[in-house]
Motif scaffolding. Structure first.
Motif, PDB file in Angstrom:
ATOM      1  N   ALA A 115       1.027  -1.219  -0.094  1.00  0.00           N
ATOM      2  CA  ALA A 115       0.019   0.026   0.133  1.00  0.00           C
ATOM      3  C   ALA A 115       0.765   1.097   0.014  1.00  0.00           C
ATOM      4  O   ALA A 115       0.439   2.343  -0.505  1.00  0.00           O
ATOM      5  CB  ALA A 115      -1.001  -0.048   1.086  1.00  0.00           C
ATOM      6  N   ALA A 116       1.840   1.264   0.860  1.00  0.00           N
ATOM      7  CA  ALA A 116       2.897   2.406   0.762  1.00  0.00           C
ATOM      8  C   ALA A 116       4.462   2.062   1.034  1.00  0.00           C
ATOM      9  O   ALA A 116       4.599   0.760   1.703  1.00  0.00           O
ATOM     10  CB  ALA A 116       2.296   3.195   1.778  1.00  0.00           C
ATOM     11  N   GLU A 117       5.189   2.784   0.625  1.00  0.00           N
ATOM     12  CA  GLU A 117       6.688   2.300   0.483  1.00  0.00           C
ATOM     13  C   GLU A 117       7.174   2.972   2.043  1.00  0.00           C
ATOM     14  O   GLU A 117       8.364   2.569   2.303  1.00  0.00           O
ATOM     15  CB  GLU A 117       7.450   3.251  -0.346  1.00  0.00           C
ATOM     16  CG  GLU A 117       7.416   2.820  -1.758  1.00  0.00           C
ATOM     17  CD  GLU A 117       7.882   1.248  -2.074  1.00  0.00           C
ATOM     18  OE1 GLU A 117       9.240   1.152  -2.357  1.00  0.00           O
ATOM     19  OE2 GLU A 117       7.210   0.316  -2.221  1.00  0.00           O
ATOM     20  N   ALA A 118       6.665   3.849   2.755  1.00  0.00           N
ATOM     21  CA  ALA A 118       6.818   4.095   4.006  1.00  0.00           C
ATOM     22  C   ALA A 118       5.524   4.246   4.851  1.00  0.00           C
ATOM     23  O   ALA A 118       4.348   4.563   4.569  1.00  0.00           O
ATOM     24  CB  ALA A 118       7.620   5.398   3.963  1.00  0.00           C
ATOM     25  N   GLY A 119       5.838   3.785   6.276  1.00  0.00           N
ATOM     26  CA  GLY A 119       4.217   3.872   6.940  1.00  0.00           C
ATOM     27  C   GLY A 119       4.765   3.447   8.514  1.00  0.00           C
ATOM     28  O   GLY A 119       5.960   3.223   8.756  1.00  0.00           O
ATOM     29  N   THR A 120       3.732   3.457   9.139  1.00  0.00           N
ATOM     30  CA  THR A 120       3.600   3.380  10.699  1.00  0.00           C
ATOM     31  C   THR A 120       2.494   2.402  11.071  1.00  0.00           C
ATOM     32  O   THR A 120       1.509   2.706  10.470  1.00  0.00           O
ATOM     33  CB  THR A 120       3.663   4.500  11.372  1.00  0.00           C
ATOM     34  OG1 THR A 120       5.025   5.282  11.082  1.00  0.00           O
ATOM     35  CG2 THR A 120       3.971   4.198  12.914  1.00  0.00           C
ATOM     36  N   TYR A 121       2.657   1.320  11.773  1.00  0.00           N
ATOM     37  CA  TYR A 121       1.657   0.534  12.242  1.00  0.00           C
ATOM     38  C   TYR A 121       2.163   0.039  13.809  1.00  0.00           C
ATOM     39  O   TYR A 121       3.091   0.271  14.440  1.00  0.00           O
ATOM     40  CB  TYR A 121       1.529  -0.729  11.593  1.00  0.00           C
ATOM     41  CG  TYR A 121       2.481  -1.614  11.363  1.00  0.00           C
ATOM     42  CD1 TYR A 121       2.686  -2.651  12.302  1.00  0.00           C
ATOM     43  CD2 TYR A 121       3.550  -1.554  10.412  1.00  0.00           C
ATOM     44  CE1 TYR A 121       3.831  -3.631  12.441  1.00  0.00           C
ATOM     45  CE2 TYR A 121       4.433  -2.332  10.413  1.00  0.00           C
ATOM     46  CZ  TYR A 121       4.620  -3.399  11.275  1.00  0.00           C
ATOM     47  OH  TYR A 121       5.624  -4.444  11.215  1.00  0.00           O
ATOM     48  N   PHE A 122       0.933  -0.300  14.645  1.00  0.00           N
ATOM     49  CA  PHE A 122       0.992  -0.969  15.950  1.00  0.00           C
ATOM     50  C   PHE A 122       1.105  -2.343  15.880  1.00  0.00           C
ATOM     51  O   PHE A 122       0.434  -2.888  15.352  1.00  0.00           O
ATOM     52  CB  PHE A 122       0.101  -0.322  16.698  1.00  0.00           C
ATOM     53  CG  PHE A 122       0.082  -1.079  18.220  1.00  0.00           C
ATOM     54  CD1 PHE A 122       1.086  -0.282  19.182  1.00  0.00           C
ATOM     55  CD2 PHE A 122      -0.764  -2.028  18.922  1.00  0.00           C
ATOM     56  CE1 PHE A 122       1.191  -0.760  20.358  1.00  0.00           C
ATOM     57  CE2 PHE A 122      -0.487  -2.485  19.936  1.00  0.00           C
ATOM     58  CZ  PHE A 122       0.349  -1.838  20.860  1.00  0.00           C
ATOM     59  N   SER A 123       2.032  -2.682  16.588  1.00  0.00           N
ATOM     60  CA  SER A 123       2.382  -4.385  16.696  1.00  0.00           C
ATOM     61  C   SER A 123       2.085  -4.672  18.219  1.00  0.00           C
ATOM     62  O   SER A 123       2.812  -4.264  18.829  1.00  0.00           O
ATOM     63  CB  SER A 123       3.713  -4.866  16.310  1.00  0.00           C
ATOM     64  OG  SER A 123       3.941  -6.299  16.323  1.00  0.00           O
ATOM     65  N   ASP A 124       1.146  -5.722  18.330  1.00  0.00           N
ATOM     66  CA  ASP A 124       0.740  -6.176  19.582  1.00  0.00           C
ATOM     67  C   ASP A 124       2.003  -6.997  20.131  1.00  0.00           C
ATOM     68  O   ASP A 124       2.166  -7.218  21.315  1.00  0.00           O
ATOM     69  CB  ASP A 124      -0.543  -7.206  19.471  1.00  0.00           C
ATOM     70  CG  ASP A 124      -1.662  -6.203  19.473  1.00  0.00           C
ATOM     71  OD1 ASP A 124      -1.637  -5.025  19.770  1.00  0.00           O
ATOM     72  OD2 ASP A 124      -2.712  -6.557  18.874  1.00  0.00           O
ATOM     73  N   GLY A 125       2.755  -7.731  19.383  1.00  0.00           N
ATOM     74  CA  GLY A 125       3.820  -8.467  19.792  1.00  0.00           C
ATOM     75  C   GLY A 125       4.613  -8.688  18.714  1.00  0.00           C
ATOM     76  O   GLY A 125       4.462  -9.277  17.552  1.00  0.00           O
ATOM     77  N   SER A 126       6.066  -8.375  18.800  1.00  0.00           N
ATOM     78  CA  SER A 126       7.056  -8.603  17.731  1.00  0.00           C
ATOM     79  C   SER A 126       7.162 -10.088  17.530  1.00  0.00           C
ATOM     80  O   SER A 126       7.193 -11.076  18.441  1.00  0.00           O
ATOM     81  CB  SER A 126       8.142  -7.953  18.023  1.00  0.00           C
ATOM     82  OG  SER A 126       9.354  -8.449  17.122  1.00  0.00           O
ATOM     83  N   PRO A 127       7.145 -10.389  16.027  1.00  0.00           N
ATOM     84  CA  PRO A 127       7.417 -11.781  15.703  1.00  0.00           C
ATOM     85  C   PRO A 127       8.915 -12.318  16.246  1.00  0.00           C
ATOM     86  O   PRO A 127       9.114 -13.500  16.289  1.00  0.00           O
ATOM     87  CB  PRO A 127       7.500 -11.811  14.300  1.00  0.00           C
ATOM     88  CG  PRO A 127       7.586 -10.544  13.958  1.00  0.00           C
ATOM     89  CD  PRO A 127       7.041  -9.516  14.951  1.00  0.00           C
ATOM     90  N   VAL A 128       9.746 -11.556  16.518  1.00  0.00           N
ATOM     91  CA  VAL A 128      11.059 -11.807  17.128  1.00  0.00           C
ATOM     92  C   VAL A 128      11.094 -12.078  18.613  1.00  0.00           C
ATOM     93  O   VAL A 128      11.636 -12.996  19.005  1.00  0.00           O
ATOM     94  CB  VAL A 128      12.270 -10.752  16.574  1.00  0.00           C
ATOM     95  CG1 VAL A 128      13.431 -11.156  17.419  1.00  0.00           C
ATOM     96  CG2 VAL A 128      12.429 -10.715  15.296  1.00  0.00           C
ATOM     97  N   ASP A 129      10.625 -11.195  19.273  1.00  0.00           N
ATOM     98  CA  ASP A 129      10.581 -11.319  20.991  1.00  0.00           C
ATOM     99  C   ASP A 129       9.233 -11.181  21.478  1.00  0.00           C
ATOM    100  O   ASP A 129       9.198 -11.183  22.727  1.00  0.00           O
ATOM    101  CB  ASP A 129      11.775 -10.332  21.447  1.00  0.00           C
ATOM    102  CG  ASP A 129      11.506  -8.837  20.818  1.00  0.00           C
ATOM    103  OD1 ASP A 129      10.344  -8.528  20.502  1.00  0.00           O
ATOM    104  OD2 ASP A 129      12.253  -8.232  21.066  1.00  0.00           O
ATOM    105  N   GLY A 130       8.284 -10.743  20.775  1.00  0.00           N
ATOM    106  CA  GLY A 130       6.873 -10.639  21.529  1.00  0.00           C
ATOM    107  C   GLY A 130       6.841  -9.508  22.055  1.00  0.00           C
ATOM    108  O   GLY A 130       5.516  -9.199  22.684  1.00  0.00           O
ATOM    109  N   VAL A 131       7.602  -8.496  22.051  1.00  0.00           N
ATOM    110  CA  VAL A 131       7.224  -7.012  22.716  1.00  0.00           C
ATOM    111  C   VAL A 131       6.504  -6.314  22.045  1.00  0.00           C
ATOM    112  O   VAL A 131       6.382  -6.166  20.590  1.00  0.00           O
ATOM    113  CB  VAL A 131       8.637  -6.255  22.854  1.00  0.00           C
ATOM    114  CG1 VAL A 131       8.425  -4.988  23.557  1.00  0.00           C
ATOM    115  CG2 VAL A 131       9.672  -7.348  23.953  1.00  0.00           C
TER     116      VAL A 131
END
Length: 503
Positions: free
Chosen positions: A216-232
């Motif tokens: 949808a866009a080459e740059a952007g921001t979103y909220f992640s409930d939990g990182s796929p790396v460490d869950g933070v």
């Protein structure tokens, strides 16, 4: 007035508090987004620099190799001497043998199975790897490689590897909250580098970042409930590095910011607590009054429920009594026609009472539901095989008009069953009721029988007298029309208001 005042005060407090919380949440979110976007921009600039370093180094080394890939090692070392400490260069021939490396001992390690070599061997001109573990140092690295061709044939590859530690070099300048992270990904979702370092390769090919946000866009921001790396939980800003297949990510941990916001909310609650306690004290007194009223309402509801049960029992008993009378009628020695007529009328009345108590409708009864119940019961009692069709509006019938209407329908349908199909034709009876407004309706009962013939002005049969009497009782007028059968039309009152004279 006390209740209204209490509600207004509570609503005002809730509104102000909700506004404060909403504004604080929005400001915190905007601040986190702005910081993550700025950090992503810094990471993207550094990633672009790394890509440029890799491209320039690959081109320069390829040019120095000469036609026979036999460049002077001293010249090659001089060419790569200015590279950062965590950047290494390798030259591999077509058989995956190491011809030159800035890392001692690289000749003893085979890269024949590494994708950054096999992809070039299979025809790729340039390749950029995801995060891999170096077989020499055991560190996490990512590699840029370039296919070397001589006389149109694959002659080997030039490779530039970057240590994951390079990202750590510009981490302090970002000044991000504890728990934050920066990373580089390929556009296909493969992790290239990250700080803090990941335990192993990470594939985000199925993550919304790759499947939804990036397309949808080459740059952007979103909220992640939990990182796929460490869950933070983090606010994540991403930015595609122009001219490359690299995504730069900056992820700011939100826990510290939300904790600060929660502390501010608690402070406001403590300040407002006396007001709330005062409202609660006033509300307690009001609730005491309301409970007293609620008890009275409960008593009234219980009395009403008792009345409903009594009405239900009355209608049930009336239906049972009518069925008992039907049984007595069947036992009487009387003409069969009179017996069937009487039974059909009793069946209609019993069906009406059963419908009322089964549906708990003691004031207004829906004609759309009542009429089919009554007519079906009459047809069943008569034992006839006719086709019935209904087109009934949803209009209310009060309890004073339900019985006359049921009797009228019973008589009309019974007459049709007795006389309309005496020549053996296939019978069809249609019933139509249209709401005329003001508690009145237009009723049509039509059959496809032989026709009723002339109707005397002063009917002598019991059925016609009953019809005239019921229509009069319902404040209506009627007529019979003989055309392709018999058609009864009547304008009737269904409620007491329908008897009021029109202005």
């Amino acid at each position: 007035m006390a209740i209204v005042f209490l509600l207004i005060c509570l609503a005002a407090f809730a509104g102000v508090f909700a506004y404060f919380v909403t504004q604080a949440l929005e400001q915190t979110r905007v601040r986190l987004e702005e910081r993550s976007q700025a950090a992503a921009q810094v990471v993207a600039v550094n990633a672009g620099w790394l890509a440029q370093v890799a491209q320039q180094t690959l081109l320069r080394v390829d040019a120095l190799l000469g036609p026979a890939m036999g460049g002077d090692p001293a010249v090659l070392r001089a060419a790569v001497e200015g590279l950062p400490e965590d950047v290494d260069v390798y030259i591999i021939d077509a058989d995956a043998n190491t011809l030159f490396s800035t890392v001692p001992g690289a000749e003893a390690v085979s890269v024949a199975d590494r994708e950054y070599f096999t992809a070039l061997r299979d025809g790729e001109r340039l390749y950029m790897s995801g995060m891999i573990v170096s077989r020499l140092s055991g560190e996490n690295i990512f590699v840029f490689s370039r296919r070397v061709q001589r006389q149109g044939q694959f002659a080997g590859a030039v490779m530039v590897s970057f240590s994951n530690a390079l990202i750590e070099d510009f981490w302090p300048s970002l000044n991000l909250e504890p728990g934050s992270a920066v990373s580089l990904f390929r556009r296909d979702g493969q992790l290239m580098a990250r700080y803090p370092a990941a335990d192993g390769p990470v594939d985000l090919s199925g993550h919304p970042l790759i499947t939804n946000y990036l397309p949808a866009a080459e740059a952007g921001t979103y909220f992640s409930d939990g990182s796929p790396v460490d869950g933070v939980a983090r606010i994540v800003s991403y930015r595609a590095v122009p001219g490359t297949d690299i995504l730069a990510l900056a992820s700011i941990a939100t826990n510290q910011s939300w904790q600060a916001l929660r502390g501010a909310i608690v402070a406001v609650i403590l300040i407002a607590a006396p007001i709330v306690l005062g409202l609660i004290a006033g509300g307690a007194w009001i609730i005491r009054l309301l409970r007293r009223d609620a008890r009275r309402r409960a008593e009234l509801e219980a009395a009403n429920e008792t009345n409903v049960l009594l009405f239900r029992e009355i209608h049930h008993r009336v239906k049972n009594n009518l069925q008992s009378v039907q049984s007595l009628v069947r036992m009487q020695d009387m003409p069969i026609g009179a017996r069937i007529d009487l039974q059909s009328r009793l069946s209609a009345m019993a069906a009406m009472h059963e419908h009322i108590y089964r549906n708990d409708r003691y004031e207004d009864i829906d004609a759309h539901d009542l009429i089919p119940v009554v007519v079906n019961e009459v047809v069943h009692a008569y034992g006839a095989n006719v086709e019935l069709s209904y087109d009934i509006d949803r209009v209310a019938i009060d309890r004073d008009h339900a019985t006359p209407l049921s009797l009228l329908l019973s008589e009309l349908v019974t007459n049709a069953l007795k006389y309309a199909f005496s020549d053996g034709r296939k019978g069809r009876i249609s019933l139509i009721l249209r709401d005329s407004g003001g508690g009145r309706c237009h009723l049509v009962v039509a059959d496809n029988g032989i026709g009723i013939g002339p109707i005397p002005d002063a009917p002598v049969s019991m059925g016609l007298r009953l019809i005239r009497g019921v229509v009069s009782q319902m404040g209506g007028t009627y007529r019979f029309v003989t055309a392709e059968g018999t058609r009864f039309e009547a304008d009737l009152a269904l409620t007491s208001t329908g008897h009021a004279p029109k202005p």
